[in-house]
Design an enzyme around this catalytic site. Structure first.
Site, PDB file in Angstrom:
ATOM      1  N   PRO A 180      29.650  13.898   1.813  1.00 51.22           N
ATOM      2  CA  PRO A 180      28.559  13.486   2.357  1.00 51.22           C
ATOM      3  C   PRO A 180      28.661  13.370   4.164  1.00 51.22           C
ATOM      4  O   PRO A 180      29.926  13.053   4.617  1.00 51.22           O
ATOM      5  CB  PRO A 180      28.330  11.891   2.001  1.00 51.22           C
ATOM      6  CG  PRO A 180      29.066  11.749   0.785  1.00 51.22           C
ATOM      7  CD  PRO A 180      30.022  13.035   0.912  1.00 51.22           C
ATOM      8  N   THR A 182      28.609  15.799   6.307  1.00 54.74           N
ATOM      9  CA  THR A 182      29.325  16.934   6.800  1.00 54.74           C
ATOM     10  C   THR A 182      28.239  17.725   7.600  1.00 54.74           C
ATOM     11  O   THR A 182      28.534  18.728   8.062  1.00 54.74           O
ATOM     12  CB  THR A 182      30.001  17.823   6.034  1.00 54.74           C
ATOM     13  OG1 THR A 182      29.292  17.657   4.713  1.00 54.74           O
ATOM     14  CG2 THR A 182      31.177  16.957   5.627  1.00 54.74           C
ATOM     15  N   GLU A 400      53.631  19.446   2.017  1.00 53.20           N
ATOM     16  CA  GLU A 400      52.917  20.529   2.255  1.00 53.20           C
ATOM     17  C   GLU A 400      53.623  21.622   2.754  1.00 53.20           C
ATOM     18  O   GLU A 400      54.097  22.858   2.121  1.00 53.20           O
ATOM     19  CB  GLU A 400      51.494  20.797   2.835  1.00 53.20           C
ATOM     20  CG  GLU A 400      50.549  19.671   2.240  1.00 53.20           C
ATOM     21  CD  GLU A 400      50.422  19.837   0.752  1.00 53.20           C
ATOM     22  OE1 GLU A 400      50.434  21.147   0.254  1.00 53.20           O
ATOM     23  OE2 GLU A 400      49.955  18.683   0.115  1.00 53.20           O
ATOM     24  N   HIS A 403      56.216  23.021   0.198  1.00 55.81           N
ATOM     25  CA  HIS A 403      55.620  23.913  -0.857  1.00 55.81           C
ATOM     26  C   HIS A 403      55.783  25.235  -0.186  1.00 55.81           C
ATOM     27  O   HIS A 403      56.336  26.408  -0.768  1.00 55.81           O
ATOM     28  CB  HIS A 403      54.326  23.613  -0.967  1.00 55.81           C
ATOM     29  CG  HIS A 403      54.020  22.480  -2.247  1.00 55.81           C
ATOM     30  ND1 HIS A 403      55.056  22.372  -3.300  1.00 55.81           N
ATOM     31  CD2 HIS A 403      53.315  21.280  -2.010  1.00 55.81           C
ATOM     32  CE1 HIS A 403      54.435  21.353  -3.985  1.00 55.81           C
ATOM     33  NE2 HIS A 403      53.428  20.638  -3.313  1.00 55.81           N
TER      34      HIS A 403
HETATM   35  P1  ADP Z   1      24.900  15.558   5.072  1.00 57.50           P
HETATM   36  O1  ADP Z   1      23.659  16.055   4.719  1.00 57.50           O
HETATM   37  O2  ADP Z   1      25.948  16.518   4.840  1.00 57.50           O
HETATM   38  O3  ADP Z   1      25.020  14.168   4.199  1.00 57.50           O
HETATM   39  P2  ADP Z   1      23.821  15.304   7.438  1.00 57.50           P
HETATM   40  O4  ADP Z   1      23.164  16.564   7.830  1.00 57.50           O
HETATM   41  O5  ADP Z   1      22.708  14.147   7.281  1.00 57.50           O
HETATM   42  O6  ADP Z   1      25.037  15.307   6.573  1.00 57.50           O
HETATM   43  O7  ADP Z   1      24.600  14.640   8.746  1.00 57.50           O
HETATM   44  C1  ADP Z   1      24.077  13.196   9.290  1.00 57.50           C
HETATM   45  C2  ADP Z   1      24.241  13.292  10.854  1.00 57.50           C
HETATM   46  O8  ADP Z   1      25.554  13.540  11.348  1.00 57.50           O
HETATM   47  C3  ADP Z   1      23.576  14.604  11.564  1.00 57.50           C
HETATM   48  O9  ADP Z   1      22.050  14.364  11.759  1.00 57.50           O
HETATM   49  C4  ADP Z   1      24.407  14.562  12.799  1.00 57.50           C
HETATM   50  O10 ADP Z   1      23.908  13.688  13.783  1.00 57.50           O
HETATM   51  C5  ADP Z   1      25.751  14.392  12.331  1.00 57.50           C
HETATM   52  N1  ADP Z   1      26.668  15.337  11.882  1.00 57.50           N
HETATM   53  C6  ADP Z   1      27.038  15.828  10.646  1.00 57.50           C
HETATM   54  N2  ADP Z   1      27.657  16.915  10.639  1.00 57.50           N
HETATM   55  C7  ADP Z   1      27.600  17.380  11.949  1.00 57.50           C
HETATM   56  C8  ADP Z   1      27.926  18.623  12.306  1.00 57.50           C
HETATM   57  N3  ADP Z   1      28.758  19.767  11.630  1.00 57.50           N
HETATM   58  N4  ADP Z   1      27.671  18.913  13.693  1.00 57.50           N
HETATM   59  C9  ADP Z   1      26.979  17.887  14.345  1.00 57.50           C
HETATM   60  N5  ADP Z   1      26.667  16.841  13.847  1.00 57.50           N
HETATM   61  C10 ADP Z   1      26.915  16.685  12.673  1.00 57.50           C
HETATM   62 ZN    ZN Z   2      52.419  18.898  -3.678  1.00 58.04          ZN
END
Ligand code: ADP
Ligand code: ZN
Ligand code: MG
Length: 588
Positions: A180, A182, A400, A403
């Site tokens: 979540p 990302t 790590e 390893h």
């Molecule tokens: P997911 O759908 O993976 O749960 P979201 O796209 O809903 O994540 O991310 C929520 C908010 O977090 C985005 O609107 C943005 O403001 C910020 N955010 C998340 N990931 C990034 C990223 N890689 N680069 C810039 N902003 C991000």
């Molecule tokens: Zn290990």
């Protein structure tokens, strides 16, 4: 009597973004919510910072069900007002209880029943957003690999004719997978933005409606719209809410199943060259129905992972651009501190820092505000146990590298291609990746020994550096023991026992009710002795290698702590420096 915990708003934001929140009740000045069953059903209360509309928008974006408690008429006497709102609260929580007692999977769209009690339009699922998103790849930072993979999809949408004229079949479905926060949703919008095509979106949980048939007809509707608007993107967020494997639900959820079937039918029904690409997102790919991954459906999978340090600095830069940063703010330092943060956590950190600065009546954000905000955000994150404290981080790093250094000298194990201490989920804290040089179907005896030593390399490094071991090596030890045992009981690799298989190959039990052949107690003792001997030897070899390369162990670990991910040429150069202690050849 259930307890209601107080939380700060940023914690609420985190929990919503982490998809932990089941139900939300929005009131004029506070928010009551309950976590999903998987998170203990705990109830919280927090003070709202934004307006009711802001909170609604935020929840809708994250696919969380909510109800707005209508504001009590302010002209009523204080006492009556209080009674009324207390009554409403009671009613709402009673409903919450009812749902949680039914033990259903929250977040799968019970929300309409919940909301209808209040006749409130706010919880009505948004059918789909439309039009251009305005988001570009520049807004999504720190996930370059995913962007590279998705660039092709952008090209398909932009210039479909070029591909069609050669006769190439365009992909229909792309699945974005990752934890979540990302940036999966953001990434989907960016694909549409980059290609300049319409973006039709819907969240999986919105599909599953109270009345049977509604979900399926929405899917049909969505695809019909999309075909008219092609080229365009259909985005289905939280695909797992409808795409959960059909097999493992005994009660069956007809509505969800119908919705899923309709989705499969629609995806099969349109020509891949129609210019409609279905992008879906999930953080639980393992629960998806296998039918969704078949060719012509979501056959492309793109990982959107948590960012490493450089990625985090880039994300901070993106979000730092929309606030006023003071001269003393060093985003690289903040990136170093925030190991394990996802993009959404970083966005939240920047926002909390801005709030902090405002509270201190500053005109720009100071580093001190970041530090203060950081502590609050981490407090929320630590509950989800993915942020390592500095000591744990060190242990994981030495482990790590242990390893990797041992693996570098072992035959046939393949090249150590990557070491990472970026936390992934709650289980693996770090990992070392070995890429086989070729497809291998057989393992030679010395390779097997080498593999066991490599597995023990992590624990051995901890022993050498700290003089004690952590629980982090348990999985390695399990694997090493299994391998050593198989060498003796299945592969016949011991001299004293010879090529006798003591384990039945077949999964069925032997006459004695186990998979082990009936053996004399002498043989049993011998197996145990051989097992212990090979583990002890491998362990001694791992220790010898690491002692012999003690300063390299140190320098590689320090470098890893600095950059978090070591790979490519830099890693190869470092590992080429590993020296073999005398006698290793003989052991292998
Ligand atoms: P997911 O759908 O993976 O749960 P979201 O796209 O809903 O994540 O991310 C929520 C908010 O977090 C985005 O609107 C943005 O403001 C910020 N955010 C998340 N990931 C990034 C990223 N890689 N680069 C810039 N902003 C991000
Ligand atoms: Zn290990
Ligand atoms: Mg999302």
């Amino acid at each position: 009597m259930e307890t209601i915990a107080q939380s700060i708003y940023s914690e609420f934001v985190q929990q919503v973004q982490a998809q932990q929140v089941a139900k939300v009740l929005i009131q004029a000045d506070r928010i009551d919510y309950q976590l999903k069953a998987a998170w203990g059903n705990q109830r919280y209360q927090t003070r709202s910072i934004g307006s009711v509309a802001d909170v609604q928008g935020f929840l809708r974006d994250n696919g969380v069900e909510f109800t707005v408690v209508p504001e009590v008429n302010s002209t009523a006497s204080g006492l009556i007002g209080l009674l009324v709102s207390a009554g409403m609260m009671f009613g709402a929580w009673a409903l919450l209880n009812k749902f949680s007692k039914e033990g259903s999977d929250f977040g799968n769209g019970l929300g309409n029943g919940f909301g209808s009690g209040f006749g409130n339009g706010g919880s009505k699922a948004r059918v789909y957003g439309n039009g251009k998103t305005g988001v570009t790849f520049e807004d999504v930072a720190g996930v370059d690999e995913a962007k590279r993979e998705l660039q092709e999809v952008v090209d398909f949408l932009k210039d479909g004719e070029k591909y069609r004229s050669i006769g190439a079949k365009l992909p229909k479905g792309v699945l974005l997978v990752g934890p979540p926060g990302t940036g999966k949703t953001l990434m989907a919008k960016a694909i549409a933005g980059e290609a300049g095509v319409p973006f039709l979106s819907m969240s999986g949980s919105e599909f599953v409606e109270l009345y049977v048939g509604v979900g399926a007809s929405r899917v049909r509707d969505l695809f019909n719209q999309a075909k008219r608007k092609a080229p365009c993107i259909i985005f289905i967020d939280e695909l797992d809410a409808i795409g959960k494997s059909r097999g493992n639900n005994i009660n069956g959820n007809d509505e969800r199943e119908q919705t899923l079937n309709q989705l499969l039918t629609e995806m099969d029904g349109f020509d891949g060259n129609a210019g409609v690409i279905v992008v879906a997102a999930t953080n639980r790919p393992e629960v998806l129905d296998a039918a969704l991954r078949r060719p012509g459906r979501f056959d492309r999978q793109v990982l959107v992972d948590r960012p490493d340090k450089i990625g985090r600095a880039q994300i901070l830069k993106v979000h730092g651009a929309s606030v006023r940063l003071g001269a003393d703010v060093d985003l690289d330092v903040i990136a170093t501190l925030t190991s394990g943060f996802a993009g959404a956590d970083l966005a939240n950190l920047v926002n909390e820092s801005a709030l902090m600065a405002a509270r201190h009546n500053r005109t720009s954000i100071a580093m001190a505000d970041f530090k203060e905000a950081f502590e609050r955000v981490v407090a929320g994150l630590e509950k989800r146990s993915r942020v390592l404290n500095p000591m744990e981080r060190q242990i994981v790093a030495y482990h790590e590298v242990g390893h990797a250094l041992v693996g570098a000298l072992m035959p046939g194990g393949g090249k150590v291609s990557k070491i990472s201490i970026v936390p992934r989920g709650s289980s693996a804290l770090g990992y070392t990746m070995q890429t086989p040089e070729e497809d291998r179907f057989l393992m030679l005896e010395n390779e097997l020994k080498g593999r066991i030593a490599t597995l023990l390399g992590g624990r051995s490094a901890e022993e050498i550096v700290f003089g004690r071991v952590s629980t982090g090596a348990s999985d390695d030890i399990q694997k090493a023991t299994d391998l050593a045992q198989k060498a003796v009981t299945q592969y016949g690799m011991s001299e004293s026992l010879g090529p006798i298989a003591f384990e039945s190959q077949q999964s069925q039990f032997l006459d004695n009710g186990t998979t082990r052949r009936s053996i004399s107690s002498e043989v049993s003792v011998e197996i145990d002795r051989l097992l212990k001997q090979s583990i002890d030897e491998a362990h001694a070899v791992a220790i010898a290698i690491l002692r012999h390369n003690r300063s390299l162990l140190e320098s590689v670990t320090q470098r890893l702590l600095e950059v978090e991910v070591l790979e490519g040429e830099e890693l190869a150069t470092l590992l080429a420096q590993v020296q073999a202690p005398i006698g290793i050849e003989d052991w292998l």
